[in-house]
Design a protein around this motif. Structure first.
Motif, PDB file in Angstrom:
ATOM      1  N   ILE A 116       0.865  -1.178   0.000  1.00  0.00           N
ATOM      2  CA  ILE A 116       0.000   0.000   0.000  1.00  0.00           C
ATOM      3  C   ILE A 116       0.899   1.224   0.000  1.00  0.00           C
ATOM      4  CG2 ILE A 116      -1.759   1.270   1.261  1.00  0.00           C
ATOM      5  CD1 ILE A 116      -2.603  -1.435   2.470  1.00  0.00           C
ATOM      6  N   THR A 117       0.784   2.030  -1.042  1.00  0.00           N
ATOM      7  CA  THR A 117       1.645   3.198  -1.140  1.00  0.00           C
ATOM      8  C   THR A 117       0.883   4.502  -0.951  1.00  0.00           C
ATOM      9  OG1 THR A 117       1.373   3.247  -3.529  1.00  0.00           O
ATOM     10  CG2 THR A 117       3.255   2.032  -2.668  1.00  0.00           C
ATOM     11  N   ALA A 118      -0.442   4.466  -1.148  1.00  0.00           N
ATOM     12  CA  ALA A 118      -1.218   5.698  -1.030  1.00  0.00           C
ATOM     13  C   ALA A 118      -2.663   5.366  -0.679  1.00  0.00           C
ATOM     14  CB  ALA A 118      -1.172   6.484  -2.324  1.00  0.00           C
ATOM     15  N   ILE A 119      -3.347   6.376  -0.152  1.00  0.00           N
ATOM     16  CA  ILE A 119      -4.769   6.262   0.145  1.00  0.00           C
ATOM     17  C   ILE A 119      -5.473   7.382  -0.604  1.00  0.00           C
ATOM     18  CG2 ILE A 119      -6.544   6.369   1.931  1.00  0.00           C
ATOM     19  CD1 ILE A 119      -4.427   5.441   3.924  1.00  0.00           C
ATOM     20  N   LYS A 120      -6.592   7.057  -1.232  1.00  0.00           N
ATOM     21  CA  LYS A 120      -7.352   8.072  -1.958  1.00  0.00           C
ATOM     22  C   LYS A 120      -8.635   8.362  -1.190  1.00  0.00           C
ATOM     23  CE  LYS A 120      -9.069   9.139  -6.562  1.00  0.00           C
ATOM     24  NZ  LYS A 120      -9.173   8.631  -7.937  1.00  0.00           N
ATOM     25  N   PHE A 121      -8.800   9.628  -0.787  1.00  0.00           N
ATOM     26  CA  PHE A 121     -10.003  10.081  -0.097  1.00  0.00           C
ATOM     27  C   PHE A 121     -10.870  10.808  -1.107  1.00  0.00           C
ATOM     28  CE2 PHE A 121      -6.687   9.938   3.123  1.00  0.00           C
ATOM     29  CZ  PHE A 121      -7.317   9.256   4.150  1.00  0.00           C
ATOM     30  N   MET A 122     -12.149  10.478  -1.128  1.00  0.00           N
ATOM     31  CA  MET A 122     -13.072  11.134  -2.047  1.00  0.00           C
ATOM     32  C   MET A 122     -13.850  12.208  -1.303  1.00  0.00           C
ATOM     33  SD  MET A 122     -12.364   9.627  -4.827  1.00  0.00           S
ATOM     34  CE  MET A 122     -13.579  10.411  -5.851  1.00  0.00           C
ATOM     35  N   ALA A 123     -13.930  13.404  -1.913  1.00  0.00           N
ATOM     36  CA  ALA A 123     -14.728  14.496  -1.356  1.00  0.00           C
ATOM     37  C   ALA A 123     -16.142  14.357  -1.907  1.00  0.00           C
ATOM     38  CB  ALA A 123     -14.135  15.832  -1.760  1.00  0.00           C
ATOM     39  N   VAL A 124     -17.127  14.460  -1.023  1.00  0.00           N
ATOM     40  CA  VAL A 124     -18.523  14.283  -1.414  1.00  0.00           C
ATOM     41  C   VAL A 124     -19.315  15.518  -1.007  1.00  0.00           C
ATOM     42  CG1 VAL A 124     -20.584  12.854  -1.094  1.00  0.00           C
ATOM     43  CG2 VAL A 124     -18.334  11.783  -1.133  1.00  0.00           C
ATOM     44  N   GLU A 125     -20.172  15.968  -1.901  1.00  0.00           N
ATOM     45  CA  GLU A 125     -21.063  17.086  -1.598  1.00  0.00           C
ATOM     46  C   GLU A 125     -22.498  16.620  -1.771  1.00  0.00           C
ATOM     47  OE1 GLU A 125     -20.349  20.777  -3.596  1.00  0.00           O
ATOM     48  OE2 GLU A 125     -18.183  20.540  -3.446  1.00  0.00           O
ATOM     49  N   LYS A 126     -23.407  17.357  -1.182  1.00  0.00           N
ATOM     50  CA  LYS A 126     -24.832  17.031  -1.277  1.00  0.00           C
ATOM     51  C   LYS A 126     -25.529  18.106  -2.098  1.00  0.00           C
ATOM     52  CE  LYS A 126     -28.700  15.740   1.654  1.00  0.00           C
ATOM     53  NZ  LYS A 126     -29.121  15.492   3.036  1.00  0.00           N
ATOM     54  N   ASN A 127     -26.288  17.684  -3.099  1.00  0.00           N
ATOM     55  CA  ASN A 127     -27.072  18.618  -3.901  1.00  0.00           C
ATOM     56  C   ASN A 127     -28.199  19.146  -3.026  1.00  0.00           C
ATOM     57  OD1 ASN A 127     -29.147  19.657  -5.650  1.00  0.00           O
ATOM     58  ND2 ASN A 127     -28.155  18.587  -7.354  1.00  0.00           N
ATOM     59  N   GLN A 128     -28.254  20.451  -2.847  1.00  0.00           N
ATOM     60  CA  GLN A 128     -29.224  21.064  -1.945  1.00  0.00           C
ATOM     61  C   GLN A 128     -30.666  20.870  -2.426  1.00  0.00           C
ATOM     62  OE1 GLN A 128     -28.494  22.294   1.030  1.00  0.00           O
ATOM     63  NE2 GLN A 128     -26.349  21.793   0.653  1.00  0.00           N
ATOM     64  N   GLU A 129     -30.875  20.780  -3.734  1.00  0.00           N
ATOM     65  CA  GLU A 129     -32.232  20.643  -4.272  1.00  0.00           C
ATOM     66  C   GLU A 129     -32.740  19.207  -4.239  1.00  0.00           C
ATOM     67  OE1 GLU A 129     -32.117  22.328  -8.155  1.00  0.00           O
ATOM     68  OE2 GLU A 129     -31.540  24.313  -7.430  1.00  0.00           O
ATOM     69  N   THR A 130     -31.890  18.253  -4.625  1.00  0.00           N
ATOM     70  CA  THR A 130     -32.332  16.864  -4.743  1.00  0.00           C
ATOM     71  C   THR A 130     -31.930  15.987  -3.563  1.00  0.00           C
ATOM     72  OG1 THR A 130     -30.347  16.165  -5.926  1.00  0.00           O
ATOM     73  CG2 THR A 130     -32.179  17.001  -7.257  1.00  0.00           C
TER      74      THR A 130
END
Length: 75
Positions: free
Chosen positions: A23-37
């Motif tokens: 294991i050489t790296a970790i990938k973190f995903m940024a998540v946002e929430k659509n305010q309308e849906t």
């Protein structure tokens, strides 16, 4: 060569690799929430290098196709 022998060879090759070499790296995903849906979507990611402890962050622009991948919120 049988499947069993092939799997045994793969297992033996993996067993000699040190965990910190695997294991050489970790990938973190940024998540946002659509305010309308209320749907969640990826808005960027951060790649963290375990060995050097350096990180690179990328925020996806509005027209980036990676940003368009949406998920429904699970309760």
């Amino acid at each position: 060569m049988t499947l069993r022998k092939t799997l045994k060879q793969i297992r033996e090759q993996l067993s000699v690799i040190k965990p910190d070499d695997r294991i050489t790296a970790i990938k973190f995903m940024a998540v946002e929430k659509n305010q309308e849906t209320g749907e969640l979507f990826y808005s960027g990611h951060m790649l963290y290098n375990i060995k050097t402890r350096e990180s690179v962050t990328e925020i996806y622009s509005d027209n980036d196709e990676r940003r368009a991948y949406e998920h429904k919120e699970q309760n």
